[in-house]
Motif scaffolding. Structure first.
Motif, PDB file in Angstrom:
ATOM      1  N   THR A  40      40.127  41.138  32.886  1.00 54.73           N
ATOM      2  CA  THR A  40      38.942  40.290  32.968  1.00 54.73           C
ATOM      3  C   THR A  40      38.080  40.734  34.149  1.00 54.73           C
ATOM      4  O   THR A  40      38.504  41.538  34.976  1.00 54.73           O
ATOM      5  N   GLU A  41      36.880  40.182  34.211  1.00 54.52           N
ATOM      6  CA  GLU A  41      35.980  40.534  35.310  1.00 54.52           C
ATOM      7  C   GLU A  41      36.401  39.905  36.632  1.00 54.52           C
ATOM      8  O   GLU A  41      36.021  40.395  37.702  1.00 54.52           O
ATOM      9  N   ALA A  42      37.133  38.817  36.569  1.00 55.52           N
ATOM     10  CA  ALA A  42      37.537  38.135  37.803  1.00 55.52           C
ATOM     11  C   ALA A  42      38.700  37.195  37.521  1.00 55.52           C
ATOM     12  O   ALA A  42      38.969  36.829  36.372  1.00 55.52           O
ATOM     13  N   ILE A  43      39.376  36.806  38.597  1.00 54.31           N
ATOM     14  CA  ILE A  43      40.436  35.793  38.556  1.00 54.31           C
ATOM     15  C   ILE A  43      40.026  34.675  39.507  1.00 54.31           C
ATOM     16  O   ILE A  43      39.569  34.950  40.627  1.00 54.31           O
ATOM     17  N   ALA A  65      42.144  42.408  37.072  1.00 57.10           N
ATOM     18  CA  ALA A  65      40.773  42.067  37.467  1.00 57.10           C
ATOM     19  C   ALA A  65      40.495  42.760  38.795  1.00 57.10           C
ATOM     20  O   ALA A  65      41.425  43.011  39.571  1.00 57.10           O
ATOM     21  N   PRO A  66      39.225  43.051  39.090  1.00 59.57           N
ATOM     22  CA  PRO A  66      38.907  43.718  40.349  1.00 59.57           C
ATOM     23  C   PRO A  66      38.725  42.778  41.534  1.00 59.57           C
ATOM     24  O   PRO A  66      38.695  43.222  42.681  1.00 59.57           O
ATOM     25  N   ARG A  67      38.587  41.476  41.253  1.00 54.99           N
ATOM     26  CA  ARG A  67      38.308  40.529  42.342  1.00 54.99           C
ATOM     27  C   ARG A  67      38.933  39.179  42.048  1.00 54.99           C
ATOM     28  O   ARG A  67      39.183  38.842  40.882  1.00 54.99           O
ATOM     29  N   LEU A  68      39.162  38.415  43.131  1.00 55.95           N
ATOM     30  CA  LEU A  68      39.824  37.115  43.002  1.00 55.95           C
ATOM     31  C   LEU A  68      39.180  36.110  43.946  1.00 55.95           C
ATOM     32  O   LEU A  68      38.898  36.424  45.105  1.00 55.95           O
ATOM     33  N   LEU A  69      38.976  34.911  43.445  1.00 53.06           N
ATOM     34  CA  LEU A  69      38.497  33.796  44.269  1.00 53.06           C
ATOM     35  C   LEU A  69      39.591  32.752  44.372  1.00 53.06           C
ATOM     36  O   LEU A  69      40.166  32.343  43.365  1.00 53.06           O
ATOM     37  N   ALA A 126      30.956  37.516  30.171  1.00 51.90           N
ATOM     38  CA  ALA A 126      32.092  37.979  30.968  1.00 51.90           C
ATOM     39  C   ALA A 126      33.313  37.120  30.675  1.00 51.90           C
ATOM     40  O   ALA A 126      33.221  36.024  30.128  1.00 51.90           O
ATOM     41  N   ALA A 127      34.480  37.631  31.074  1.00 43.77           N
ATOM     42  CA  ALA A 127      35.727  36.887  30.925  1.00 43.77           C
ATOM     43  C   ALA A 127      36.336  36.661  32.305  1.00 43.77           C
ATOM     44  O   ALA A 127      36.380  37.578  33.130  1.00 43.77           O
ATOM     45  N   VAL A 128      36.802  35.443  32.550  1.00 46.75           N
ATOM     46  CA  VAL A 128      37.388  35.067  33.838  1.00 46.75           C
ATOM     47  C   VAL A 128      38.725  34.391  33.584  1.00 46.75           C
ATOM     48  O   VAL A 128      38.819  33.490  32.752  1.00 46.75           O
ATOM     49  N   GLU A 152      33.649  33.389  29.125  1.00 50.83           N
ATOM     50  CA  GLU A 152      34.936  33.157  28.480  1.00 50.83           C
ATOM     51  C   GLU A 152      35.998  32.865  29.546  1.00 50.83           C
ATOM     52  O   GLU A 152      36.147  33.631  30.502  1.00 50.83           O
ATOM     53  N   LEU A 153      36.730  31.785  29.368  1.00 53.30           N
ATOM     54  CA  LEU A 153      37.757  31.386  30.330  1.00 53.30           C
ATOM     55  C   LEU A 153      39.130  31.564  29.715  1.00 53.30           C
ATOM     56  O   LEU A 153      39.419  31.016  28.651  1.00 53.30           O
ATOM     57  N   LEU A 154      39.984  32.330  30.388  1.00 56.33           N
ATOM     58  CA  LEU A 154      41.352  32.547  29.935  1.00 56.33           C
ATOM     59  C   LEU A 154      42.291  31.702  30.788  1.00 56.33           C
ATOM     60  O   LEU A 154      42.366  31.881  32.004  1.00 56.33           O
ATOM     61  N   ALA A 155      42.983  30.779  30.166  1.00 56.59           N
ATOM     62  CA  ALA A 155      43.890  29.881  30.897  1.00 56.59           C
ATOM     63  C   ALA A 155      45.185  30.593  31.249  1.00 56.59           C
ATOM     64  O   ALA A 155      45.807  31.234  30.406  1.00 56.59           O
ATOM     65  N   HIS A 156      45.583  30.468  32.519  1.00 59.50           N
ATOM     66  CA  HIS A 156      46.857  31.024  32.987  1.00 59.50           C
ATOM     67  C   HIS A 156      47.580  29.926  33.769  1.00 59.50           C
ATOM     68  O   HIS A 156      47.544  29.886  34.999  1.00 59.50           O
ATOM     69  N   PRO A 157      48.232  28.987  33.050  1.00 55.32           N
ATOM     70  CA  PRO A 157      48.891  27.865  33.733  1.00 55.32           C
ATOM     71  C   PRO A 157      50.153  28.287  34.470  1.00 55.32           C
ATOM     72  O   PRO A 157      50.912  29.127  33.998  1.00 55.32           O
TER      73      PRO A 157
END
Length: 203
Positions: A40-43, A65-69, A126-128, A152-157
């Motif tokens: 994805t583009e970000a986490i 992903a290349p970046r994380l917040l 984009a996908a996050v 687009e939001l990908l859930a990662h619980p």
């Protein structure tokens, strides 16, 4: 008899809907993420437990992903402190991890995430990947979708591990899940402002 049924059916239907919704919510709350492979583009990690940050860092280091917040980080937390707490060298995270200190609620997480993505030039299409606890995920996705139309939001619980392993007292689990379900209901009806800011510390 018919008159009694006419009176009773609406509340019974409401109770059935609430029970069905809670069962769906329980499925989300206890779900565990499968090993993801899609980049994805970000986490975005919504703070509230150490497992969330650890998971986000692992996904970042796996090249997903290349970046994380890290949204909703403690006001005085520095990147160097976060890196050391998770066994990393600060220099390895300096250009890839951002700490967001402004958010105190889930709505705040969504606003902070939207501003960060705009600054990074990430927008619709984009996908996050979103990392937070399973019980918090439905409300988090709801607020994020409102703030990020077209993304687009990908859930990662993830976590908490005590909930997955059954180590938490049942009364605490019930309080946590019912409380979060009620907060989700408020968010769903547009009443997120009624959720107190201090709930961020208990997510």
């Amino acid at each position: 008899m018919i008159r009694w049924l006419r009176w009773a059916l609406p509340p019974l239907a409401l109770l059935a809907a609430l029970a069905g919704g809670f069962l769906w919510f329980l499925g989300m709350a206890t779900a565990e993420a499968e090993a993801p492979a899609r980049r994805t583009e970000a986490i975005v990690v919504l703070t509230g437990g150490a497992e969330r940050v650890a998971t986000g860092l692992a996904l970042l280091e796996a090249g997903l992903a290349p970046r994380l917040l890290v949204s909703g980080a403690a006001p005085r937390l520095t990147l160097a402190e976060l890196a050391r707490a998770h066994g990393r060298e600060p220099a390895t995270l300096a250009d890839r991890v951002t700490l967001g200190h402004a958010a105190a609620t889930t709505v705040g997480n969504a606003a902070e995430t939207a501003a960060w993505l705009r600054a990074a030039g990430i927008g619709p299409g984009a996908a996050v990947r979103v990392v937070t606890a399973g019980y918090h995920m439905p409300r988090a996705l709801l607020e994020l979708r409102r703030a990020l139309p077209g993304v687009e939001l990908l859930a990662h619980p993830v976590g908490p591990s005590g909930l997955r392993a059954g180590a938490m007292p049942r009364a605490r689990v019930a309080q946590l899940l019912v409380g979060e379900y009620l907060k989700y209901g408020l968010a769903l009806t547009g009443l997120s402002a009624l959720v107190p800011a201090r709930e961020a510390s208990r997510r």
